[in-house]
Each structure stands twice: as structure tokens, then as C-alpha cells.
Design an enzyme around this catalytic site. Structure first.
Site, PDB file in Angstrom:
ATOM      1  N   HIS A 226       1.348  -1.371  -0.560  1.00  0.00           N
ATOM      2  CA  HIS A 226      -0.134   0.023   0.073  1.00  0.00           C
ATOM      3  C   HIS A 226       0.816   1.583  -0.098  1.00  0.00           C
ATOM      4  CE1 HIS A 226       0.863  -0.538   4.065  1.00  0.00           C
ATOM      5  NE2 HIS A 226       0.786   0.612   4.010  1.00  0.00           N
TER       6      HIS A 226
HETATM    7  P1  TYD Z   1      -2.482  -4.194   7.635  1.00  0.00           P
HETATM    8  O1  TYD Z   1      -2.114  -2.577   7.027  1.00  0.00           O
HETATM    9  O2  TYD Z   1      -2.993  -4.708   6.841  1.00  0.00           O
HETATM   10  O3  TYD Z   1      -0.619  -4.014   7.953  1.00  0.00           O
HETATM   11  P2  TYD Z   1       0.739  -3.990   7.035  1.00  0.00           P
HETATM   12  O4  TYD Z   1       0.542  -2.688   5.915  1.00  0.00           O
HETATM   13  O5  TYD Z   1       1.908  -4.423   7.378  1.00  0.00           O
HETATM   14  O6  TYD Z   1       0.212  -5.412   6.124  1.00  0.00           O
HETATM   15  O7  TYD Z   1      -3.126  -3.727   9.136  1.00  0.00           O
HETATM   16  C1  TYD Z   1      -3.283  -4.777   9.933  1.00  0.00           C
HETATM   17  C2  TYD Z   1      -4.763  -4.653  10.774  1.00  0.00           C
HETATM   18  O8  TYD Z   1      -3.821  -3.417  11.466  1.00  0.00           O
HETATM   19  C3  TYD Z   1      -5.870  -4.116   9.937  1.00  0.00           C
HETATM   20  O9  TYD Z   1      -7.063  -4.579  10.145  1.00  0.00           O
HETATM   21  C4  TYD Z   1      -5.464  -2.372  10.091  1.00  0.00           C
HETATM   22  C5  TYD Z   1      -4.991  -2.814  11.478  1.00  0.00           C
HETATM   23  N1  TYD Z   1      -4.236  -1.656  11.913  1.00  0.00           N
HETATM   24  C6  TYD Z   1      -4.851  -0.279  13.266  1.00  0.00           C
HETATM   25  O10 TYD Z   1      -6.270  -0.644  13.394  1.00  0.00           O
HETATM   26  N2  TYD Z   1      -3.829   0.354  12.766  1.00  0.00           N
HETATM   27  C7  TYD Z   1      -2.767   0.364  12.641  1.00  0.00           C
HETATM   28  O11 TYD Z   1      -2.204   1.833  13.059  1.00  0.00           O
HETATM   29  C8  TYD Z   1      -2.247  -0.291  11.756  1.00  0.00           C
HETATM   30  C9  TYD Z   1      -1.138   0.190  10.650  1.00  0.00           C
HETATM   31  C10 TYD Z   1      -2.828  -1.688  10.909  1.00  0.00           C
END
Ligand code: TYD
Length: 144
Positions: free
Chosen positions: A58
């Protein structure tokens, strides 16, 4: 002074953090406005990543972040829409800045990796671009 990494994207910086060590061990301070080039509104950690897992995929429309591997290591792949580079984060006294509109992917986590990420904004799913084609479109528009 940013650490030079020949392969790093220009808009991302590798910043050395102060390493305070004595006979007891080590300590690394991280202060907003000093080592961190923004006011910190959020800190999250990524850990216990399973072998072979890829994360990220992302970009953020506005959020700026700084990532530090406080234990273990992982590889960060960075893409500004024109170039794609990767950098290994594997020491607690090295920080990587990830400005808005950098597509990033993470891979090759060591089992003990604890990646600490500082952000200048609260979590907001509306700030995410999770589709690579859309990322390329928005990045192209912003370059015009
Ligand atoms: P995700 O964006 O999939 O992680 P990565 O970028 O490492 O692949 O995030 C995982 C989960 O955590 C998703 O349900 C969103 C949540 N999340 C939060 O609640 N707060 C945060 O600050 C972040 C970064 C993610």
C-alpha cells in the site's frame, strides 16, 4: 546526516539514530522534531511475522512514517511510481523515512523481527491506497 544507500529512493531517507552504549548495554533515543522529522501521533509494531509472509502493499495519501527494526530485520521495498528499490532494515539505530505516496512492501522478516513504525497521523483506512494501479494513477497525477 542521512546514511547513503546507493539503491534508496531519493524521497526516502535512512537516518542514523544516536546509539548510547556503556558497559550495561545499549540505548537508542528517538525524539519528535529531532531524529523524527514530524510530530508523532501514532506508534505501531509489527512482530511475530510468519515465515515467507509479505506485508504492506500500500501507499498513503498523506501519512508520513518512519520505520525502525528494533529487533531482527526485514526488507522494505519502496516504489515511487517511477522506480522500485529495496533496503534492509536490521539494526535499532537506523530509521527509514517513508513519505506519502511511496508504495511499500515488506518481506524476509527474521522470526525475531520487531518493526516499530512511527506515524504523523492516526490510523485512517481512507488514507490508504491498496490497489497498485490506482497508486500509479495518483502518483502520475501528482507529478503533473
Ligand atoms: P495492514 O495495513 O494490513 O498491515 P501491513 O501494512 O503491515 O500489511 O494492517 C493490519 C490490520 O491492523 C488491519 O486490520 C488494520 C489494522 N491497523 C490498525 O488498526 N492500526 C494501525 O495503526 C495499523 C497500521 C493497522
Amino acid at each position: 546526516m542521512p546514511v547513503t544507500a546507493p539503491d534508496l529512493l531519493k524521497s526516502c531517507k535512512l537516518l542514523p539514530l544516536p546509539l548510547r552504549g556503556d558497559e550495561r548495554g545499549s540505548l537508542v533515543p528517538v525524539e519528535a522534531g529531532r531524529q523524527v522529522p514530524f510530530d508523532i501521533r501514532r506508534v505501531y509494531t509489527v512482530f511475530a511475522t510468519k515465515p515467507g509472509v509479505l506485508r504492506g502493499f500500500h501507499a498513503h495519501l498523506a501519512t508520513e512514517q518512519m520505520a525502525i527494526a528494533v529487533a531482527g530485520g526485514c526488507t522494505m521495498i519502496l516504489d515511487d511510481g517511477l522506480e522500485r528499490r529495496s533496503v534492509r532494515l536490521d539494526r535499532p539505530d537506523l530509521a527509514l523515512t517513508i513519505p506519502p505516496m511511496i508504495w511499500h512492501e515488506m518481506e524476509d522478516f527474521t522470526p525475531d523481527c520487531v518493526l516499530m513504525v512511527l506515524a504523523d497521523a492516526f490510523y485512517d483506512e481512507a488514507d490508504y491506497i491498496r490497489d497498485y494501479r490506482r497508486f500509479l494513477d495518483v502518483a502520475g497525477e501528482r507529478r503533473r
